[in-house]
Design a protein around this motif. Sequence first.
Motif, PDB file in Angstrom:
ATOM      1  N   LEU A   1       0.839  -1.329  -0.150  1.00 29.28           N
ATOM      2  CA  LEU A   1       0.057  -0.136  -0.008  1.00 29.28           C
ATOM      3  C   LEU A   1       0.884   1.442   0.044  1.00 29.28           C
ATOM      4  O   LEU A   1       2.034   1.148   0.710  1.00 29.28           O
ATOM      5  N   SER A   2       0.598   2.111  -0.838  1.00 25.15           N
ATOM      6  CA  SER A   2       1.299   3.356  -0.904  1.00 25.15           C
ATOM      7  C   SER A   2       0.662   4.404   0.312  1.00 25.15           C
ATOM      8  O   SER A   2      -0.108   4.029   1.201  1.00 25.15           O
ATOM      9  N   SER A   3       1.410   5.314   0.629  1.00 23.50           N
ATOM     10  CA  SER A   3       1.041   6.398   1.630  1.00 23.50           C
ATOM     11  C   SER A   3      -0.176   7.219   0.933  1.00 23.50           C
ATOM     12  O   SER A   3      -0.436   7.227  -0.209  1.00 23.50           O
ATOM     13  N   PRO A   4      -1.121   7.538   1.946  1.00 19.06           N
ATOM     14  CA  PRO A   4      -2.423   8.185   1.320  1.00 19.06           C
ATOM     15  C   PRO A   4      -1.886   9.537   0.819  1.00 19.06           C
ATOM     16  O   PRO A   4      -1.222  10.156   0.964  1.00 19.06           O
ATOM     17  N   THR A   5      -2.697   9.784  -0.263  1.00 20.97           N
ATOM     18  CA  THR A   5      -2.627  11.239  -0.832  1.00 20.97           C
ATOM     19  C   THR A   5      -3.986  11.884  -0.701  1.00 20.97           C
ATOM     20  O   THR A   5      -5.135  11.588  -0.798  1.00 20.97           O
ATOM     21  N   PRO A   6      -3.903  12.957   0.134  1.00 21.92           N
ATOM     22  CA  PRO A   6      -5.276  13.891   0.215  1.00 21.92           C
ATOM     23  C   PRO A   6      -5.577  14.445  -0.993  1.00 21.92           C
ATOM     24  O   PRO A   6      -4.954  15.058  -1.605  1.00 21.92           O
ATOM     25  N   LEU A   7      -6.909  14.478  -1.056  1.00 21.65           N
ATOM     26  CA  LEU A   7      -7.584  15.274  -2.248  1.00 21.65           C
ATOM     27  C   LEU A   7      -8.291  16.343  -1.462  1.00 21.65           C
ATOM     28  O   LEU A   7      -9.295  15.991  -0.434  1.00 21.65           O
ATOM     29  N   VAL A   8      -7.959  17.362  -1.737  1.00 18.14           N
ATOM     30  CA  VAL A   8      -8.715  18.613  -1.064  1.00 18.14           C
ATOM     31  C   VAL A   8      -9.462  19.799  -2.049  1.00 18.14           C
ATOM     32  O   VAL A   8      -8.898  19.903  -3.350  1.00 18.14           O
ATOM     33  N   LEU A   9     -10.567  20.223  -1.674  1.00 18.14           N
ATOM     34  CA  LEU A   9     -11.468  21.116  -2.773  1.00 18.14           C
ATOM     35  C   LEU A   9     -10.580  22.632  -2.479  1.00 18.14           C
ATOM     36  O   LEU A   9     -10.757  23.166  -1.321  1.00 18.14           O
ATOM     37  N   ARG A  10     -10.457  23.188  -3.612  1.00 15.47           N
ATOM     38  CA  ARG A  10      -9.995  24.568  -3.479  1.00 15.47           C
ATOM     39  C   ARG A  10     -11.297  25.575  -3.428  1.00 15.47           C
ATOM     40  O   ARG A  10     -12.598  24.943  -3.690  1.00 15.47           O
ATOM     41  N   SER A  11     -11.195  26.682  -2.491  1.00 16.58           N
ATOM     42  CA  SER A  11     -12.193  27.601  -1.993  1.00 16.58           C
ATOM     43  C   SER A  11     -12.407  28.555  -3.034  1.00 16.58           C
ATOM     44  O   SER A  11     -13.266  29.467  -2.677  1.00 16.58           O
ATOM     45  N   ASP A  12     -11.846  28.538  -4.275  1.00 19.34           N
ATOM     46  CA  ASP A  12     -11.794  29.936  -4.932  1.00 19.34           C
ATOM     47  C   ASP A  12     -12.903  29.707  -6.099  1.00 19.34           C
ATOM     48  O   ASP A  12     -12.636  29.973  -7.214  1.00 19.34           O
ATOM     49  N   GLY A  13     -13.916  28.664  -5.919  1.00 19.14           N
ATOM     50  CA  GLY A  13     -14.843  28.664  -6.734  1.00 19.14           C
ATOM     51  C   GLY A  13     -15.201  27.221  -7.556  1.00 19.14           C
ATOM     52  O   GLY A  13     -14.109  26.414  -7.274  1.00 19.14           O
ATOM     53  N   VAL A  14     -16.180  27.033  -8.355  1.00 21.47           N
ATOM     54  CA  VAL A  14     -16.196  25.939  -9.132  1.00 21.47           C
ATOM     55  C   VAL A  14     -15.785  25.881 -10.525  1.00 21.47           C
ATOM     56  O   VAL A  14     -15.946  26.989 -11.239  1.00 21.47           O
ATOM     57  N   MET A  15     -15.302  24.737 -10.875  1.00 17.03           N
ATOM     58  CA  MET A  15     -14.651  24.826 -12.411  1.00 17.03           C
ATOM     59  C   MET A  15     -15.959  24.718 -13.184  1.00 17.03           C
ATOM     60  O   MET A  15     -16.730  23.938 -13.276  1.00 17.03           O
ATOM     61  N   GLY A  16     -15.788  25.516 -14.226  1.00 18.25           N
ATOM     62  CA  GLY A  16     -16.999  25.510 -15.305  1.00 18.25           C
ATOM     63  C   GLY A  16     -16.752  24.209 -16.235  1.00 18.25           C
ATOM     64  O   GLY A  16     -15.878  23.672 -16.042  1.00 18.25           O
ATOM     65  N   GLU A  17     -17.820  24.174 -17.073  1.00 20.35           N
ATOM     66  CA  GLU A  17     -17.573  23.227 -18.102  1.00 20.35           C
ATOM     67  C   GLU A  17     -16.439  23.204 -18.954  1.00 20.35           C
ATOM     68  O   GLU A  17     -16.249  24.529 -19.459  1.00 20.35           O
ATOM     69  N   TYR A  18     -16.195  22.112 -19.405  1.00 23.57           N
ATOM     70  CA  TYR A  18     -14.926  22.191 -20.642  1.00 23.57           C
ATOM     71  C   TYR A  18     -15.132  20.887 -21.317  1.00 23.57           C
ATOM     72  O   TYR A  18     -15.316  19.620 -20.831  1.00 23.57           O
ATOM     73  N   GLU A  19     -14.303  21.106 -22.558  1.00 24.11           N
ATOM     74  CA  GLU A  19     -14.452  19.762 -23.278  1.00 24.11           C
ATOM     75  C   GLU A  19     -13.528  18.655 -22.751  1.00 24.11           C
ATOM     76  O   GLU A  19     -12.397  18.876 -21.807  1.00 24.11           O
ATOM     77  N   PRO A  20     -13.708  17.516 -23.206  1.00 25.42           N
ATOM     78  CA  PRO A  20     -12.899  16.178 -22.881  1.00 25.42           C
ATOM     79  C   PRO A  20     -11.462  16.484 -23.133  1.00 25.42           C
ATOM     80  O   PRO A  20     -10.956  16.898 -24.045  1.00 25.42           O
ATOM     81  N   LYS A  21     -10.873  16.053 -22.132  1.00 23.23           N
ATOM     82  CA  LYS A  21      -9.135  15.847 -22.235  1.00 23.23           C
ATOM     83  C   LYS A  21      -8.974  14.434 -21.820  1.00 23.23           C
ATOM     84  O   LYS A  21      -8.937  13.869 -20.697  1.00 23.23           O
ATOM     85  N   ILE A  22      -8.480  13.638 -23.023  1.00 24.21           N
ATOM     86  CA  ILE A  22      -8.101  12.069 -22.939  1.00 24.21           C
ATOM     87  C   ILE A  22      -6.772  11.908 -22.037  1.00 24.21           C
ATOM     88  O   ILE A  22      -5.820  12.503 -22.304  1.00 24.21           O
ATOM     89  N   GLU A  23      -6.810  11.512 -20.968  1.00 21.33           N
ATOM     90  CA  GLU A  23      -5.700  11.065 -20.038  1.00 21.33           C
ATOM     91  C   GLU A  23      -5.169   9.754 -20.057  1.00 21.33           C
ATOM     92  O   GLU A  23      -4.143   9.579 -20.018  1.00 21.33           O
TER      93      GLU A  23
END
Length: 1026
Positions: free
Chosen positions: A212-234
């Motif tokens: 098992l890896s060490s935990p990676t925290p996922l945190v929400l930023r407080s500077d607004g909500v991301m708007g809609e955007y087109e797909p980006k294939i990762e």
Amino acid sequence: MMLPWKQIVLLSITGWLAACTEDVIFQGPRWRTEPGDLILPINTPDHQATIACEAEGSPRPQYRWSLNGTLIDLGSDYRRHMSGGSLIIRNLDKDQDSGMYQCTAFNMLGSILSHRASIQFAYLDSFKTQSVRSAVNVREGQGVVLLCGAPPHSGELTFAWIFNEYPYSVQQDSRRFISQETGSLYIAKVEPSDVGNYTCVVNNTVTKQKVLSSPTPLVLRSDGVMGEYEPKIEVHFPDSVPAAKESVVKLECFALGNPVPEISWRRTSGVPFPSKVKMKNSNAILEIPNFQQEDAGMYECIAENRRGKNAARGRISYHAKPQWLQTITDTARSIEENLFWECKANGKPKPSYSWLKNGEQMVTEARVQIENGALSITALNLSDSGMYQCVAENKHGSIYSSAQLMVLASAPSFSRSPLKALLKARSGSEVTLECKPQASPPAISLWKKGNEILQRTERITLLPNGTLKIANVTKRDAASYTCIAKNQFGTASATGKLLITEPTRITMRPTNMEIIVGESIVLPCQITSDPALDVSFSWAFNGQLIDFQRDGDHFERVGGTVSGDLMIRNIQLSHGGKYVCVVDTDVESLSTSAILVVKGPPGPPDKVSVEEITDSTAQLSWIPGRDNGSPITGYIVQARTPFTVGWQAIDTVPEVVNSNMLTATVVGLNAWVEYEFRVVARNVVGLGEPSPASAKTRTEDAIPDTAPTDVGGGGGTKSELVIIWEPLPEELQNGDGFGYIVAFRSAGAVTWTRAVVSAPTVSRYVLRNDTIPPFSPFDIKVAAYNNRGEGPFSSIATVYSAEDVPSVAPEKVRARSLSAAEIEVIWETLPFLPERILGYEVMYWEDDTKPDTVGKVRITGNYTHVNITGLKANTVYYLSVAAFNTAGPGPQSLPINNTTRKPPPDRAPLNIQWSMIGSSLTLHWDPVVATETESKVTGYLVILKRHRYNDIHTTFTNRTSAELSLSAGDNYLIQIKVLSEGGEGMGSEPIHIHKLSMGARGSGASGLRRLSCSLVLIGALLCSIW
């Protein structure tokens, strides 16, 4: 002078020839089990690995192993040893034991190499120690990638992610995807619920390790909500994906975007996906099982949302390790002959070829030529013997085809193929004598007839392979023939005798026949043949040999050695066909045939169907069955209903249905009845099997057309009119809602009164009315009805209403005892009464206080006395009389009583003496004296029966003697009974008087037993009297 190499050959093959003559089989190695690749955990629990290797051969093969092309010295290697041909490695070491292994099997005939097999070691290191990874800050609605970064490893890995803490794992859907290629977690669009700690879980499928890896925290930023955007294939597959034949190919494609993108796939060629292709994980994975060359090509992944779309492409290329199309096989060649072997394989890329002899690489030289998969060796010598392997190889693998080459050198020998000691041939035929000695190189042959060397003539042919052919043989060709074979290693000969026989002829043949099923016939097959020949007979039926044991119920061969007659018993339709008698001798085979036509009743018609149906008719059609050798002459139609017993023939229109008609109208059906129909065909042989039944079909309903029968009635109780009838059976009710209409009127009246009885099974109607006068005549009639209407009424019948019981009891009743078992009861006739009197009823009982002992005697008519029998002796009986009619008995008379007489004596007359003078018979016996409990004796009854006649004469006497007059020409049977006031007593034993006894004396038996009806001499009539 013999060349030196020939001397070497002779010396070297001496042992080989000795072994061959003793049927010892030598064989080079053949693989049973070849090594396979191993992937082992680096810390194998038992620290041991086994690489399988097993071959067969004679002598038994031995083995050696190489690692990375270097021979393993097992003698000095304490960690490695062999078990059979398998290599066992203890105390495994990653550095020393990793690599490519190859097994060699060898014996005195040569060596072969196995497939190469690898040993690899799997492991999985731990993640670098780190308490918590750096937090990943994202806006709501933004896409994110959480990297796993697998630690050092070897072996296949699988990945999963834990959310916050175990056992909560990340569930994949259209928004979240875990790549099994990179191990990373992809979230297309982050939501508030995604906030937390994420831990990557890595599994090694070989070692079963998990880190098992060490935990990676996922945190929400407080500077607004991301708007809609087109797909980006990762996540997308490489531009070029190599895929092996029959493998499972998985392509990954996932995109970040807001809204969450939808993934779709296509082939740029436009060819649709076959059904085997599967989409998984919300289309993020395209899986192609059992990959084939036609699956190769350009694939495109398309990610799309309402803001736009994006695509990724890649080409899947097909590759396959070699597979054999043509292999080499074991071959034996004579010394100095040439060898040509060729092997072929397919694969992608196209494989290259090489050749091995006894495990060593072969190269082109003077006698040896190698071109691709072809090997040719000219002028073989003994040193060329051995094990050869053709190797086909490309970058994806290699395959081996093995075969043994035996180079033979031997003097001629007939030990395995001698000439037949005696060969028989038919005069006029062609004879072939084969000379096939074992010899290497092949021997040169010549033939002798007796001591004379044969030369080629018009009739005699000498073929290059040593075969002798003699055409149109005659008796002069009969002789001993010798084949002499010779090569550089020696000479051998074989002799056989040729016997010429006369041709065999069939003298009696079977002929084409017609026969009826069940009969029996004999098909003749008789011959004349040369006495020197062995003859056998066999029979074939429709191309199949008859098995007389299996089919012995019908087939039997009769006739002995010169006759092969075939008897066929109880012939069935299946026995029709072609019969062939085959006569086999030592020199020829003859046959003769006949066609047997078996005639039988027709087969069953088929597909009987009801085309149209009414309330009384049905239109039927059918298709004909087989005529079984005799033309169909007509059809019979049968029907069955739930009310019939089995199948019944029915009327049709036309009345006679001939063979060219396949339809008929059935008439005379009952309405509203469910019918099944079937058809039976007939021909001159008889009636055939019936067809399958048609589907059940109900006729239409109709008004009842049959009136109830046996209409009558009368009786009942006061003020009742009882009407009865025989109910109509269900098959005549013609429809639903069935019942009866009962009509009645006073005799002489005009108007009918009607009543409805709605129960179909009721057969009685009772009218109750106080105004109905007793015993008055009524006209009655009954009809049936159903939902369609009323049917016809029955004929009018006259019945009477219920009558009153007689109102007066008989008077002046008196009784008289007649015997111990019988009392006579007497009364006066009743005067005229308003009630009808049908007769009188006498009741009697033993005890006036016990009415359950009552007995009854009823007498119909205007009688005034009756005898009551079967009573107990010396018993008081109470008696009364009443008049009766249909309403029952009237009042009883006052009871009277009477006592039955005492019983008669239970002893028969004894000491019966008789004398016969002329036709006069005189009888004497002892008197019977009654006891106090018995009736007084009043006399005796002498019973006389003539033997040949049924007439019986009785004579009464109050004395103990009697005189009878008899006819001289008859036999007589005489019995004496005692008479008393209580009736007849017991009879004496019967006395037999024969016609030859005239002028004789005698005495009867003194026994007291009652005369039995089983005595044969008394006869049935006498038995019935007493």
